[in-house]
Write an enzyme that holds these catalytic residues in place. Structure first.
Site, short mmCIF file in Angstrom:
data_model
loop_
_atom_site.label_atom_id
_atom_site.label_comp_id
_atom_site.label_asym_id
_atom_site.label_seq_id
_atom_site.Cartn_x
_atom_site.Cartn_y
_atom_site.Cartn_z
N SER A 299 0.83 -1.21 0.00
CA SER A 299 0.00 0.00 0.00
C SER A 299 0.87 1.26 0.00
CB SER A 299 -0.97 -0.04 1.19
OG SER A 299 -1.92 1.00 1.11
N ASP B 202 -1.08 1.36 -4.47
CA ASP B 202 -1.91 0.34 -5.12
C ASP B 202 -3.28 0.88 -5.49
OD1 ASP B 202 -2.71 0.37 -2.38
OD2 ASP B 202 -3.53 -1.65 -2.55
#
Length: 546
Positions: A148, A308
């Site tokens: 992330s 992401d």
């Protein structure tokens, strides 16, 4: 509140950038010590994360975890394709190679990006749902290799079952246990074939992720309206996986959008430092978003995504970077007023530490509110069935249904949230910050903040087990306490902490899963001074228990 580092919001000193060759070398050369908890496979709310520099994310972890996923698929009878994507972190490409070697050796049909590019988390979710629609057997699932918004040195590996969203603990506990067993056994039992053979295997397929996702976007966000209104949009992918999706979106729908930075660089040298001086692609941080905030006058609205692309950061001309809670409330108010095909029973999902302005918006709309523990996994079923029209969490992650009320994704999608901000302007003539101001004029102004407080592991354990009778609070910042909760009211599931509510404010305290701190989330509808009182009362009450 911890004071920001002097480097926060400024370009990063080149001497502090990640050493990518060293990072990749450590991925292949390092071996985890299975007796060290910090070096074992550990699935949190978003998969396993770590760094090769600390032996917490290296080749053994990926080989073992991939084999454990193959074992799980066999055990539950999953025979469909596995959709696999990566982000732009330096460790993503090596981890993809390792995973392909194991999936191919196990005969798993895998779908990798046809262009050898990057694939956002929501695109994997969309691909899984699209493939599985109408099927009851031969179902597909997916893997996303991403940590992330974490710093450039980190890697991450997460699994999405056939429902398309994050795997729940009933799945991840099995995968984690078996992966660690393989590591303890020196990878004995892990099937693997050389990378070149694995890429050429009959079960390894090149897949076009971009075209179907882009073509379906107009069924979720009114991109024709955005085009006709001529909304000027600025987009910063923050060097992440969405970087090569924006030009196809712009071309397909003819919207007036500019991608302000298309660079992909595993050091992320183009970022400004986050609050602690580290590089973090956190689109909810004003420090990490300093560059885009500085461009706000060039656009009607601008937005960014994390690496992401499952989170969103909305920058308005009128007020800069929106607080994530504020945009969630605005998006909810707008969507439920402008999606006539959604079911009248479609609910609103929020995490227990998200702002209560969302509760007030839900009340104004006459919609059912479902308050869950932290983690997007709690929204998967509702988004998949259409039971939730919108679901979001305080950390700038959300998704919502297609315009016809059917499922779009069951994972967070920062792409559609950014485009929604442009639709709001196209439809109302006002930007999301202006709409939020109108909402608060009617429903009250929320003052919300999260602070981190140092805590020992023993204290964190005590907090997690804390009950209302031990806390023994009857007043909060001068007001009577209305409720004390250790379970989320939406599904009666424990959230690993405690929440205390009054008529005009609340706080929730939860131990961190990764640091020696506990987090206090607090909110007041009276003002900043009242918020400070709530925070002070919270710390004092918890300190007595410790």
């Amino acid at each position: 509140m911890t004071a920001p580092n002097p480097a926060a919001g400024k370009p990063v000193d080149p001497a502090l950038l990640a050493n990518v060759p060293r990072l990749v070398t450590a991925y292949f050369a390092g071996k985890p010590d299975a007796s060290d908890p910090a070096q074992r496979v550990a699935f949190g709310t978003s998969g396993h994360r770590g760094t090769s520099l600390k032996n917490s994310f290296n080749e053994d972890h990926i080989l073992a975890t991939t084999q454990a996923i193959c074992d799980y698929r066999r055990a539950v009878g999953l025979t469909g394709p596995l959709f696999i994507g990566i982000d732009t972190h330096a460790l993503a490409e090596p981890a993809l190679a390792s995973a392909i070697e194991v999936f191919a050796a196990n005969g798993v049909e895998i779908m990798i990006d046809a262009q050898g590019g990057y694939t956002p988390t929501p695109v994997i979710s969309h691909a899984i749902l699209s493939y599985n629609k109408g099927r009851s057997t031969g179902l597909g699932d997916g893997v996303v290799i991403t940590p992330s918004h974490n710093p450039p040195e980190d890697g991450g590996y997460k699994y999405n079952p056939p429902h398309g969203g994050p795997a729940d603990t009933d799945v991840t506990a099995v995968v984690e246990k078996n992966a660690n067993r393989y590591i303890e056994a020196g990878l004995k039992g892990v099937a693997r074939m050389p990378y070149d053979r694995a890429r050429k295997a009959a079960t390894t397929h090149l897949h076009d992720y971009v075209t179907p996702y882009v073509a379906d976007l107009g069924n979720t966000v009114d991109l024709a309206l955005i085009k006709s209104a001529g909304v000027r949009i600025g987009i910063d992918p923050l060097g992440g996986a969405a970087v090569h999706y924006w030009q196809p979106i712009i071309a397909h729908y003819g919207i007036n959008a500019t991608v302000v930075n298309e660079a992909v660089d595993p050091t992320f040298r183009f970022m400004t430092a986050d609050w602690d001086g580290k590089i973090r692609m956190d689109c909810s941080s004003p420090y990490a978003m300093a560059s885009l905030i500085g461009m706000r006058d060039r656009f009607d609205v601008a937005f960014a995504n994390d690496t992401d692309a499952d989170r969103h950061g909305i920058v308005t001309r009128s007020n800069g970077l929106m607080n994530p809670n504020h945009f969630l409330a605005t998006a909810i108010a707008y969507l439920f007023a402008h999606r006539p095909q959604w079911s009248g029973s479609a609910a609103i999902g929020k995490t227990i530490v998200s702002s209560s302005i969302i509760d007030r918006v839900a009340g104004k709309l006459g919609r059912r509110l479902v308050e869950t523990p932290v983690g997007f996994k709690w929204f998967v079923e509702g988004l998949g069935s259409g039971g939730f029209g919108f679901a979001g969490e305080e950390s700038a992650g959300a998704s919502f249904l297609k315009r016809d009320g059917s499922a779009w994704t069951t994972d967070k999608d920062g792409v559609i949230l950014g485009l929604l901000a442009a639709e709001i302007i196209a439809k109302t003539g006002r930007d999301p910050s202006e709409l939020f101001t109108e909402l608060t004029a009617e429903l009250g102004v929320p003052y919300y903040e999260r602070i981190d407080v140092a805590a020992t592991p023993k204290q964190k354990s005590a907090l997690k087990a804390l009950g209302p009778e031990q806390l023994n609070m009857t007043r909060l910042a001068g007001d009577p306490v209305g409720a004390v909760r250790t379970k989320a009211p939406g599904n009666d599931q424990p959230f690993g902490g405690i929440k205390v509510e009054s008529a005009s404010g609340w706080f929730a305290a939860r131990p961190s899963g990764t640091e020696d701190v506990y987090k206090i989330y607090a909110e007041s509808f009276r003002g900043p001074d009242h918020l400070k009182q709530i925070q002070g009362d919270a710390q004092a009450a918890i300190a007595k228990v410790f």
